[in-house]
Design a protein around this motif. Structure first.
Motif, PDB file in Angstrom:
ATOM      1  N   ARG A   1     -15.227  24.986 -55.645  1.00  0.00           N
ATOM      2  CA  ARG A   1     -14.039  24.432 -56.280  1.00  0.00           C
ATOM      3  C   ARG A   1     -14.482  23.526 -57.411  1.00  0.00           C
ATOM      4  O   ARG A   1     -15.486  22.819 -57.284  1.00  0.00           O
ATOM      5  N   ARG A   2     -13.746  23.545 -58.496  1.00  0.00           N
ATOM      6  CA  ARG A   2     -14.063  22.697 -59.641  1.00  0.00           C
ATOM      7  C   ARG A   2     -13.135  21.490 -59.654  1.00  0.00           C
ATOM      8  O   ARG A   2     -11.918  21.613 -59.521  1.00  0.00           O
ATOM      9  N   TYR A   3     -13.728  20.326 -59.795  1.00  0.00           N
ATOM     10  CA  TYR A   3     -12.988  19.076 -59.982  1.00  0.00           C
ATOM     11  C   TYR A   3     -13.538  18.427 -61.237  1.00  0.00           C
ATOM     12  O   TYR A   3     -14.706  18.031 -61.270  1.00  0.00           O
ATOM     13  N   ALA A   4     -12.714  18.350 -62.277  1.00  0.00           N
ATOM     14  CA  ALA A   4     -13.102  17.785 -63.575  1.00  0.00           C
ATOM     15  C   ALA A   4     -14.356  18.494 -64.090  1.00  0.00           C
ATOM     16  O   ALA A   4     -14.333  19.696 -64.288  1.00  0.00           O
ATOM     17  N   SER A   5     -15.449  17.774 -64.245  1.00  0.00           N
ATOM     18  CA  SER A   5     -16.659  18.389 -64.808  1.00  0.00           C
ATOM     19  C   SER A   5     -17.657  18.813 -63.738  1.00  0.00           C
ATOM     20  O   SER A   5     -18.757  19.239 -64.065  1.00  0.00           O
ATOM     21  N   LEU A   6     -17.285  18.692 -62.464  1.00  0.00           N
ATOM     22  CA  LEU A   6     -18.205  19.051 -61.382  1.00  0.00           C
ATOM     23  C   LEU A   6     -17.707  20.246 -60.584  1.00  0.00           C
ATOM     24  O   LEU A   6     -16.514  20.364 -60.295  1.00  0.00           O
ATOM     25  N   PHE A   7     -18.638  21.120 -60.231  1.00  0.00           N
ATOM     26  CA  PHE A   7     -18.370  22.209 -59.308  1.00  0.00           C
ATOM     27  C   PHE A   7     -18.980  21.830 -57.960  1.00  0.00           C
ATOM     28  O   PHE A   7     -20.134  21.406 -57.903  1.00  0.00           O
ATOM     29  N   PHE A   8     -18.202  21.976 -56.902  1.00  0.00           N
ATOM     30  CA  PHE A   8     -18.673  21.744 -55.547  1.00  0.00           C
ATOM     31  C   PHE A   8     -18.833  23.115 -54.908  1.00  0.00           C
ATOM     32  O   PHE A   8     -17.849  23.836 -54.756  1.00  0.00           O
ATOM     33  N   LEU A   9     -20.066  23.484 -54.556  1.00  0.00           N
ATOM     34  CA  LEU A   9     -20.353  24.793 -53.977  1.00  0.00           C
ATOM     35  C   LEU A   9     -20.887  24.599 -52.564  1.00  0.00           C
ATOM     36  O   LEU A   9     -21.789  23.802 -52.347  1.00  0.00           O
ATOM     37  N   VAL A  10     -20.323  25.333 -51.627  1.00  0.00           N
ATOM     38  CA  VAL A  10     -20.750  25.246 -50.235  1.00  0.00           C
ATOM     39  C   VAL A  10     -21.112  26.654 -49.764  1.00  0.00           C
ATOM     40  O   VAL A  10     -20.285  27.564 -49.831  1.00  0.00           O
TER      41      VAL A  10
ATOM     42  N   GLU B   1     -12.044  13.523 -52.204  1.00  0.00           N
ATOM     43  CA  GLU B   1     -11.149  12.382 -51.962  1.00  0.00           C
ATOM     44  C   GLU B   1     -11.912  11.167 -51.456  1.00  0.00           C
ATOM     45  O   GLU B   1     -11.628  10.034 -51.847  1.00  0.00           O
ATOM     46  N   THR B   2     -12.887  11.389 -50.592  1.00  0.00           N
ATOM     47  CA  THR B   2     -13.689  10.289 -50.062  1.00  0.00           C
ATOM     48  C   THR B   2     -14.502   9.636 -51.178  1.00  0.00           C
ATOM     49  O   THR B   2     -14.553   8.410 -51.278  1.00  0.00           O
TER      50      THR B   2
ATOM     51  N   HIS C   1     -14.207   5.782 -52.915  1.00  0.00           N
ATOM     52  CA  HIS C   1     -15.322   4.845 -53.052  1.00  0.00           C
ATOM     53  C   HIS C   1     -15.638   4.523 -54.514  1.00  0.00           C
ATOM     54  O   HIS C   1     -15.787   3.372 -54.880  1.00  0.00           O
ATOM     55  N   PHE C   2     -15.750   5.559 -55.346  1.00  0.00           N
ATOM     56  CA  PHE C   2     -16.166   5.364 -56.738  1.00  0.00           C
ATOM     57  C   PHE C   2     -14.987   5.122 -57.669  1.00  0.00           C
ATOM     58  O   PHE C   2     -15.178   4.629 -58.785  1.00  0.00           O
ATOM     59  N   GLY C   3     -13.799   5.478 -57.256  1.00  0.00           N
ATOM     60  CA  GLY C   3     -12.648   5.379 -58.146  1.00  0.00           C
ATOM     61  C   GLY C   3     -12.689   6.510 -59.161  1.00  0.00           C
ATOM     62  O   GLY C   3     -13.259   6.356 -60.232  1.00  0.00           O
ATOM     63  N   ASN C   4     -12.111   7.656 -58.831  1.00  0.00           N
ATOM     64  CA  ASN C   4     -12.131   8.857 -59.668  1.00  0.00           C
ATOM     65  C   ASN C   4     -13.571   9.293 -59.951  1.00  0.00           C
ATOM     66  O   ASN C   4     -14.096   9.095 -61.044  1.00  0.00           O
ATOM     67  N   VAL C   5     -14.200   9.892 -58.962  1.00  0.00           N
ATOM     68  CA  VAL C   5     -15.612  10.270 -59.024  1.00  0.00           C
ATOM     69  C   VAL C   5     -15.878  11.207 -60.205  1.00  0.00           C
ATOM     70  O   VAL C   5     -15.059  12.049 -60.548  1.00  0.00           O
ATOM     71  N   CYS C   6     -17.014  10.983 -60.854  1.00  0.00           N
ATOM     72  CA  CYS C   6     -17.433  11.834 -61.964  1.00  0.00           C
ATOM     73  C   CYS C   6     -18.928  12.117 -61.827  1.00  0.00           C
ATOM     74  O   CYS C   6     -19.597  11.598 -60.936  1.00  0.00           O
ATOM     75  N   GLU C   7     -19.428  12.917 -62.733  1.00  0.00           N
ATOM     76  CA  GLU C   7     -20.835  13.316 -62.686  1.00  0.00           C
ATOM     77  C   GLU C   7     -21.766  12.104 -62.742  1.00  0.00           C
ATOM     78  O   GLU C   7     -22.779  12.062 -62.037  1.00  0.00           O
ATOM     79  N   LEU C   8     -21.431  11.108 -63.546  1.00  0.00           N
ATOM     80  CA  LEU C   8     -22.287   9.923 -63.669  1.00  0.00           C
ATOM     81  C   LEU C   8     -22.354   9.132 -62.365  1.00  0.00           C
ATOM     82  O   LEU C   8     -23.398   8.570 -62.032  1.00  0.00           O
TER      83      LEU C   8
END
Length: 143
Positions: free
Chosen positions: A61-70, A90-91, A95-102
């Motif tokens: 699934r893609r979220y913003a600029s990151l792809f999460f592959l399982v 969501e977790t 924690h990070f407040g709108n998680v991004c690649e950085l």
């Protein structure tokens, strides 16, 4: 066993986080990641989020600029894994407040820690965001 590996990859195909739950050599991991990333990033948004590759089923699934592959076993429930990916995002968002690649790059140990709280030996063991984040927040208080 269930989950075999979890990858977080940017739009350019660079791996930002990799967690494996089965033993593979470094060369096998590089080859596998390259093949999977090329296959998943080449797909458009109208195609489904499930791909079969070798003896794995890849759910991504893609979220913003990151792809999460399982990568999971072929008999694993794809929709449950999509829910797991959403829970992970969501977790991390909480924690990070709108998680991004950085966030992943600069806080890799926290990202791994959250993942380790959620998945143990390829099995999802925790789904409560509060229970996942409490140890992370305790670590931050002590440092």
């Amino acid at each position: 066993m269930g989950i075999r590996f979890i990858l977080m990859v940017n739009k350019q195909g660079q791996t930002r986080l990799a967690q494996y739950y089965e033993w593979l050599t470094l060369e096998e991991r590089r080859a596998l990641e390259g093949e999977i990333v090329r296959k998943c990033l080449a797909r458009n948004e109208q195609q489904c989020s499930f791909v079969e590759h070798r003896n794995y089923k890849i759910v991504y699934r893609r979220y913003a600029s990151l792809f999460f592959l399982v990568g999971v076993d072929n008999d694993e429930n794809e929709l449950a894994i999509l829910e797991f990916i959403h829970l992970l995002v969501e977790t991390m968002d909480r924690h990070f407040g709108n998680v991004c690649e950085l966030d992943i790059m600069f806080h890799l140990e926290k990202a791994h820690f959250m993942l380790e709280e959620m998945v143990m030996n390829g099995c999802i063991v925790e789904t409560s965001k509060a229970n996942i984040l409490t140890p992370v927040q305790l670590l931050e208080k002590t440092s």
